[in-house]
Design an enzyme around this catalytic site. Structure first.
Site, PDB file in Angstrom:
ATOM      1  N   ALA A 284       0.788  -1.233   0.000  1.00  0.00           N
ATOM      2  CA  ALA A 284       0.000   0.000   0.000  1.00  0.00           C
ATOM      3  C   ALA A 284       0.818   1.279   0.000  1.00  0.00           C
ATOM      4  O   ALA A 284       0.358   2.314  -0.487  1.00  0.00           O
ATOM      5  CB  ALA A 284      -0.939   0.015   1.200  1.00  0.00           C
ATOM      6  N   PRO A 286       3.199   4.381  -0.818  1.00  0.00           N
ATOM      7  CA  PRO A 286       2.892   5.419   0.173  1.00  0.00           C
ATOM      8  C   PRO A 286       1.419   5.758   0.333  1.00  0.00           C
ATOM      9  O   PRO A 286       1.080   6.661   1.075  1.00  0.00           O
ATOM     10  CB  PRO A 286       3.655   6.629  -0.365  1.00  0.00           C
ATOM     11  CG  PRO A 286       3.646   6.442  -1.844  1.00  0.00           C
ATOM     12  CD  PRO A 286       3.747   4.956  -2.077  1.00  0.00           C
ATOM     13  N   ASP A 350      -0.163  -3.980  -6.138  1.00  0.00           N
ATOM     14  CA  ASP A 350       0.571  -2.922  -6.853  1.00  0.00           C
ATOM     15  C   ASP A 350       2.041  -3.098  -6.477  1.00  0.00           C
ATOM     16  O   ASP A 350       2.538  -2.471  -5.555  1.00  0.00           O
ATOM     17  CB  ASP A 350       0.039  -1.555  -6.427  1.00  0.00           C
ATOM     18  CG  ASP A 350       0.730  -0.409  -7.126  1.00  0.00           C
ATOM     19  OD1 ASP A 350       1.342  -0.631  -8.190  1.00  0.00           O
ATOM     20  OD2 ASP A 350       0.689   0.724  -6.602  1.00  0.00           O
ATOM     21  N   CYS A 403       3.960  -0.076 -12.394  1.00  0.00           N
ATOM     22  CA  CYS A 403       4.215   1.176 -13.121  1.00  0.00           C
ATOM     23  C   CYS A 403       5.421   0.942 -14.031  1.00  0.00           C
ATOM     24  O   CYS A 403       6.456   1.593 -13.919  1.00  0.00           O
ATOM     25  CB  CYS A 403       4.478   2.330 -12.158  1.00  0.00           C
ATOM     26  SG  CYS A 403       4.521   3.935 -13.003  1.00  0.00           S
TER      27      CYS A 403
END
Length: 476
Positions: A284, A286, A350, A403
């Site tokens: 999680a 930042p 993520d 990303c």
């Protein structure tokens, strides 16, 4: 500042923001300082190639602080509207301040050799021939390491054999605004790769996300932002300090890339049978995606656990979700979790990645990694994805997000996991974001979504959605 970025792996955005506050720089002065830092970082290897042609010694023989000064001066000469005499004089003064008088004459001589030509003339001299070595040419022209150029080409389907020419089918047309019109390069191969590289050289717009239940895009619009094209939570800010907006200052909205927002949206749009009780953000910190997930969870009467293995990142996540009333942040190793298997209805993975998708915002990242480092990241990414699957109940949904467009961090991670499991179905992620064009990866990976800065004006985020089926199948 550039020395700190190069020598201590400091983040330019954090250093610059602190320096601007410390020195009280605002308006045009702040804009000038920002352009000097980011412009120099974005064009570093291109400028190095040019400096190498004009110096009487190799770059490895130039003291690092002096080389940084030369890069700054080169950017003023070739990338800004600074008159040559002013650029040379201020850079020589800076060299004296940084390294003493001894290198001043050297700096003066190099910059005076650079000054008579414009950037296109220098690229023609410094870059490899486009026809003979398209990757090498683009590497210099757009200041990306060769391995990143090749990685982008692979992800876009413009494959380049080792030492050869591109062999892909005709590339997609360039999007307007890429700055390539009239260069004569679009038809020379790797056209879409070039568009992606060019987009990395552009300063990104500021995108905001309103936290559901705490703010909405209408409030952001009334404060001067424009509604986002696709995200129902998003808005674009054309200028100024985002922190000056009341919603941002009060933590009811925050800066968040639109692709990041849409990754969360895709996860929450997928259908799930039965009641939902709790979601998990596995990595999680930042807290950007966790904040948005927490707002959506609160509206649905669901709780969110925001976990991160690093205590300081978990604290940032806790601050991000504060006020939503539906989230709890914990310090926990996502690859060796403390929670029981099948505890969550939706899980966001993520995962830590190379960051190649955010080179517009973090240009220094392109100089910090090399191709050999991707393998280690892939091992961690697979471990986290397996953990995310195990944490999801039957019928629940997992979002795998990076990303980065690098195939070793995206489809290769998924394919290795899927080849060994019979309890996961692949959902059609682009269909769940049908309003966003050109998201589908190439067949046979068309159920995966890949954002690109040149196509979407966002970071190059990759998103895949999986359903925990409990009994085999891969098509869901």
């Amino acid at each position: 500042m550039l020395n700190a970025v190069a020598e201590r792996d400091a983040y330019a955005n954090l250093l610059l923001a602190a320096a601007l506050r410390e020195r009280g720089l605002r308006g045009q002065d702040a804009a000038l300082a920002t352009e000097l830092v980011y412009g120099t970082l974005r064009n570093r290897s291109c400028y190095d190639a040019i400096i190498g042609l004009c110096a009487d010694r190799g770059l490895d023989q130039i003291d690092p602080p002096v080389l940084e000064v030369l890069r700054l001066g080169t950017h003023q000469l070739l990338g800004m509207r600074v008159k040559a005499h002013a650029a040379v004089a201020t850079t020589v003064d800076l060299a004296i301040a940084v390294a003493g008088r001894r290198p001043a004459g050297f700096v003066n001589a190099v910059l005076r050799r650079i000054a008579p030509r414009d950037i296109e003339s220098w690229i023609a001299l410094a870059a490899e021939d486009r026809a003979a070595d398209p990757v090498g040419h683009l590497s210099v022209r757009y200041s990306h390491p060769r391995w990143i150029v090749t990685a982008f080409a692979d992800a876009l389907g413009e494959i380049v054999p080792e030492g050869g020419r591109p062999v892909a089918a005709p590339p997609a047309p360039l999007q307007s605004g890429t700055g390539l019109a009239g260069t004569g390069l679009a038809g020379a191969g790797l056209a879409e790769t070039e568009a992606a590289l060019a987009a990395d050289q552009e300063r990104p717009a500021v995108t905001l996300a309103a936290v559901p239940g705490l703010a909405d895009p209408g409030e952001l619009a009334s404060a001067g932002a424009q509604p986002a094209r696709w995200s129902p939570f998003g808005a674009y800010l054309s200028g100024g300090d985002p922190g000056a907006l009341p919603a941002v200052d009060e933590r009811r909205a925050a800066v968040q890339d639109e692709a990041s927002q849409l990754a969360v949206l895709a996860l929450t749009r997928a259908d799930i049978e039965g009641p939902e009780r709790v979601w998990l953000d596995l990595c999680a910190g930042p807290g950007g995606k966790a904040r948005l997930l927490a707002g959506i969870a609160a509206e649905r009467g669901v709780r969110l656990i925001a976990a991160d293995t690093h205590e300081h990142r978990a604290r940032l996540a806790a601050e991000a979700v504060r006020g939503t009333g539906a989230a709890r942040a914990v310090t926990a190793d996502g690859s060796a979790p403390a929670w029981r298997p099948g505890a969550f209805d939706r899980v966001l993975a993520d995962v830590p990645c190379s960051g190649l998708g955010s080179l517009r915002r973090r240009p220094e990242a392109r100089w910090r990694r090399d191709a050999s480092g991707i393998a280690g990241l892939s091992d961690l990414q697979r471990a986290l994805l397996v953990s995310a699957i195990e944490a999801t109940r039957t019928g629940g949904v997992i979002a795998y997000v990076t990303c980065s467009p690098h195939l070793a961090e995206t489809r290769d991670v998924l394919e290795r996991i899927l080849a060994s499991r019979q309890d996961v179905d692949v959902l059609d992620c682009p269909a769940l974001l049908a309003e966003v064009p050109e998201l589908r990866c190439q067949e046979p990976y068309s159920r995966y979504a890949q954002f690109w800065p040149h196509r979407h004006g966002t970071d190059a985020n990759f998103v895949a959605l999986l359903r925990r089926s409990g009994q085999g199948g891969r098509s869901g």
